[in-house]
Structures are given as C-alpha cells and as structure tokens.
Design a protein around this motif. Structure first.
Motif, PDB file in Angstrom:
ATOM      1  N   MET A  31     -18.596   0.661  14.649  1.00 38.18           N
ATOM      2  CA  MET A  31     -17.253   0.240  15.032  1.00 38.18           C
ATOM      3  C   MET A  31     -15.792   1.093  14.536  1.00 38.18           C
ATOM      4  N   ASP A  32     -16.071   1.463  13.346  1.00 35.57           N
ATOM      5  CA  ASP A  32     -15.045   2.513  12.416  1.00 35.57           C
ATOM      6  C   ASP A  32     -14.933   3.565  13.433  1.00 35.57           C
ATOM      7  N   ALA A  33     -16.187   4.129  13.995  1.00 31.30           N
ATOM      8  CA  ALA A  33     -16.253   5.450  14.824  1.00 31.30           C
ATOM      9  C   ALA A  33     -15.153   5.493  16.132  1.00 31.30           C
ATOM     10  N   GLU A  34     -14.862   4.097  16.430  1.00 31.61           N
ATOM     11  CA  GLU A  34     -14.243   3.745  17.889  1.00 31.61           C
ATOM     12  C   GLU A  34     -12.785   3.311  17.857  1.00 31.61           C
ATOM     13  N   LEU A  35     -12.601   3.108  16.388  1.00 31.72           N
ATOM     14  CA  LEU A  35     -11.296   2.435  16.078  1.00 31.72           C
ATOM     15  C   LEU A  35     -10.248   3.472  15.843  1.00 31.72           C
ATOM     16  N   PRO A  36      -9.052   3.446  16.394  1.00 34.88           N
ATOM     17  CA  PRO A  36      -7.924   4.518  15.692  1.00 34.88           C
ATOM     18  C   PRO A  36      -7.830   4.296  14.464  1.00 34.88           C
ATOM     19  N   GLY A  37      -7.951   5.345  13.697  1.00 32.20           N
ATOM     20  CA  GLY A  37      -7.608   5.439  12.223  1.00 32.20           C
ATOM     21  C   GLY A  37      -8.901   5.290  11.280  1.00 32.20           C
ATOM     22  N   GLY A  38      -9.980   5.018  12.260  1.00 34.25           N
ATOM     23  CA  GLY A  38     -11.326   4.702  11.357  1.00 34.25           C
ATOM     24  C   GLY A  38     -11.547   3.121  10.781  1.00 34.25           C
ATOM     25  N   GLY A  39     -10.744   2.416  11.199  1.00 38.13           N
ATOM     26  CA  GLY A  39     -10.797   0.828  10.852  1.00 38.13           C
ATOM     27  C   GLY A  39      -9.849   0.063  11.418  1.00 38.13           C
ATOM     28  N   TRP A  40      -9.895  -1.189  10.832  1.00 37.41           N
ATOM     29  CA  TRP A  40      -9.003  -2.383  11.409  1.00 37.41           C
ATOM     30  C   TRP A  40      -7.366  -1.806  10.957  1.00 37.41           C
ATOM     31  N   PRO A  41      -6.432  -1.794  11.839  1.00 35.02           N
ATOM     32  CA  PRO A  41      -5.089  -1.346  11.576  1.00 35.02           C
ATOM     33  C   PRO A  41      -4.413  -2.275  10.612  1.00 35.02           C
ATOM     34  N   ARG A  42      -3.741  -1.891   9.827  1.00 33.91           N
ATOM     35  CA  ARG A  42      -2.590  -2.518   9.025  1.00 33.91           C
ATOM     36  C   ARG A  42      -1.556  -2.714   9.825  1.00 33.91           C
ATOM     37  N   GLY A  43      -0.578  -3.685   9.930  1.00 29.99           N
ATOM     38  CA  GLY A  43       0.605  -3.777  10.478  1.00 29.99           C
ATOM     39  C   GLY A  43       0.516  -3.812  11.882  1.00 29.99           C
ATOM     40  N   ALA A  44      -0.382  -4.221  12.458  1.00 30.22           N
ATOM     41  CA  ALA A  44      -0.438  -4.108  14.009  1.00 30.22           C
ATOM     42  C   ALA A  44      -1.393  -5.629  14.177  1.00 30.22           C
ATOM     43  N   LEU A  45      -1.045  -5.967  15.336  1.00 31.54           N
ATOM     44  CA  LEU A  45      -1.814  -7.233  15.978  1.00 31.54           C
ATOM     45  C   LEU A  45      -3.291  -6.813  16.622  1.00 31.54           C
ATOM     46  N   VAL A  46      -4.297  -7.323  16.236  1.00 29.15           N
ATOM     47  CA  VAL A  46      -5.672  -6.970  16.715  1.00 29.15           C
ATOM     48  C   VAL A  46      -5.986  -8.502  17.462  1.00 29.15           C
ATOM     49  N   GLU A  47      -6.190  -8.458  18.701  1.00 30.53           N
ATOM     50  CA  GLU A  47      -6.748  -9.661  19.587  1.00 30.53           C
ATOM     51  C   GLU A  47      -8.347  -9.398  19.530  1.00 30.53           C
ATOM     52  N   LEU A  48      -8.886 -10.685  19.125  1.00 30.86           N
ATOM     53  CA  LEU A  48     -10.271 -10.775  19.430  1.00 30.86           C
ATOM     54  C   LEU A  48     -10.395 -12.082  20.572  1.00 30.86           C
ATOM     55  N   LEU A  49     -11.252 -11.558  21.724  1.00 31.17           N
ATOM     56  CA  LEU A  49     -11.648 -12.750  22.771  1.00 31.17           C
ATOM     57  C   LEU A  49     -12.919 -13.140  22.652  1.00 31.17           C
ATOM     58  N   PRO A  50     -13.500 -13.913  22.025  1.00 31.57           N
ATOM     59  CA  PRO A  50     -14.874 -14.329  22.194  1.00 31.57           C
ATOM     60  C   PRO A  50     -15.155 -15.249  23.131  1.00 31.57           C
ATOM     61  N   GLU A  51     -16.208 -14.886  24.063  1.00 27.75           N
ATOM     62  CA  GLU A  51     -16.720 -15.951  24.908  1.00 27.75           C
ATOM     63  C   GLU A  51     -16.772 -17.065  24.716  1.00 27.75           C
ATOM     64  N   THR A  52     -17.354 -17.477  23.219  1.00 28.86           N
ATOM     65  CA  THR A  52     -17.380 -18.936  23.253  1.00 28.86           C
ATOM     66  C   THR A  52     -17.604 -18.893  21.594  1.00 28.86           C
ATOM     67  N   ARG A  53     -17.352 -20.047  20.921  1.00 27.91           N
ATOM     68  CA  ARG A  53     -17.138 -19.957  19.413  1.00 27.91           C
ATOM     69  C   ARG A  53     -18.527 -19.909  18.792  1.00 27.91           C
TER      70      ARG A  53
END
Length: 236
Positions: free
Chosen positions: A38-60
């Motif tokens: 996951m980190d290899a595909e995320l800009p900056g190598g991880g979850w970004p601080r100071g920015a919205l991250v949207e997660l769209l699960p197909e079900t809970r």
C-alpha cells in the motif's frame, strides 16, 4: 523590474508541484499504512496528513477500519486522540481497547445534517491525530471542499467513509480508494491519487475477527423451496 523566471527543473522540485507521470511529494510527513504494498502506491509513502482520504467499501465489515489501525496506533503513540464521527454502529470497547487505550478514543454522535460540521470543527482544531467519519450519501462538493480546507496545514489524518455509489461523483479529496472483500483478503483499488493511475488491485491481509473465507458481499439468497414456515405468536 520583472522577476527572473525559475528554471523548469527548479519549479518541478517544489512540494506544491507534481507531475502526472510520478507520485506527488507530500508537504507533511506521511503516516505509514502498515502495509508495504500500500505504501508503495500512496504518494509520500503512506497516508497523507492534512488531506481528505475517501474510503468507499462495497459493504460494511470488510475490514475498512482494521486497515487503518496501524496508522491510528501511530497517532496515539504521538499522544493524539482518534475521533469517530457518526459511526454506523456502537463502538465495541473491547475491540478498540485491544488497539490502544480507550482514553484516546473520542466518539461523536451527530445527526446526518451535522456530520460534516462536526468533522470540520475537529479538523480545524488540529487537536486530534485522526478523524474517521461516516459521511452521508448526499453531501455536497461545497461541504467536502470545506473539510479539505479545514484539514490543510494540520497533522491530522482525515478518513471519510462514503457509499460505493459515490465513486462516480467528483470530489476534492486528493486520495480515494474503493474496498472489496474476498476470500483471500481485502481488495483495495486506488482510483484517485496525485500521480499516475494505479492500475493494479492491492490484496491486503488485515486484522479481522472472522476468517476471510466467511466474507460475502451479499447475503446468500434463499429460494422459496428452502424457506421454512414461521410461527407467529400473538399476545393478547
């Protein structure tokens, strides 16, 4: 007197400039997701601080919260609380206590019309390590832009859960992911990021109370022949 123009190479080195053929560099330090692929595909190598991250699960219940736990633990290690805004169910205290002290967990109950307002206040305060919010399906782009502006310049992680139907709608969030369950693990598609498109599906083994083999996107269908007669009890 006109300013001397900067060389193109110097401009491309700025943190607020990114090229479409490479991942963007984040202005703030990213938080490792806990999953190397996951980190290899995320800009900056991880979850970004100071920015919205949207997660769209197909079900809970796919592991959409569990995939965030490594990053949330890091926030708590920095002595910053984690806030849950309008979770779809009651927070299970023993499960959360297994990840970090409950004193570091804030649960905010909010009506549908107040969810975005609550998230905006939390992000603007800069006093939380991470916000996990379950946004209403019908939220305007204007409200999302306000949330993005509230997050900018802060060190908080901002995870917004939205229905899968929102994938086709535009959003100011710089990072958007869709999540699907399978018998092998959690399937993650990064369909928006600052950089080239991510053309592969990531398969992550996240912490789950149930084995992946029992994950189903839809409940099994019961045919009419399989239906059993029900006993109705009438109280007089």
């Amino acid at each position: 007197m006109s300013a001397v123009p900067s060389a193109l190479d110097d401009v491309l080195l700025r943190l607020d400039i990114w090229r479409g053929d490479r991942l963007a560099t984040l202005a703030a330090e990213a938080v490792a997701s806990g999953f190397a692929q996951m980190d290899a595909e995320l800009p900056g190598g991880g979850w970004p601080r100071g920015a919205l991250v949207e997660l769209l699960p197909e079900t809970r219940g796919l592991g959409e919260v569990a995939v965030l736990l490594p990053a949330l633990r890091q926030c708590v290690a920095e002595d910053l609380p984690v806030a849950l805004v309008a979770p779809p169910g009651l927070a299970h205290a023993p499960a959360w206590a297994a990840s970090f002290p409950l004193a570091q967990l804030l649960v905010v109950e909010a009506a549908q019309d107040d969810i975005a307002w609550s998230v905006e206040l939390l992000l603007a305060s800069g006093g939380v390590g991470a916000v996990l919010a379950w946004l209403p399906a019908k939220i305007s782009n204007k409200s999302l832009r306000r949330l993005q502006l509230a997050a900018e310049g802060k060190r908080s992680l901002a995870f917004m859960f939205r229905p899968p139907s929102c994938a086709q709608a535009s959003s100011p969030a710089p990072l958007r992911l869709s999540l699907r369950g399978s018998r092998q693990g959690l399937q993650v598609d990064i369909f928006k990021r600052r950089g080239p498109p991510c053309e592969k599906t990531l398969l992550l083994q996240v912490e789950r109370p149930l084995p992946w083999a029992r994950v189903r996107s839809e409940p099994p269908r019961v045919t009419q022949a399989q239906r059993k007669p029900q006993l109705a009890v009438v109280m007089k």
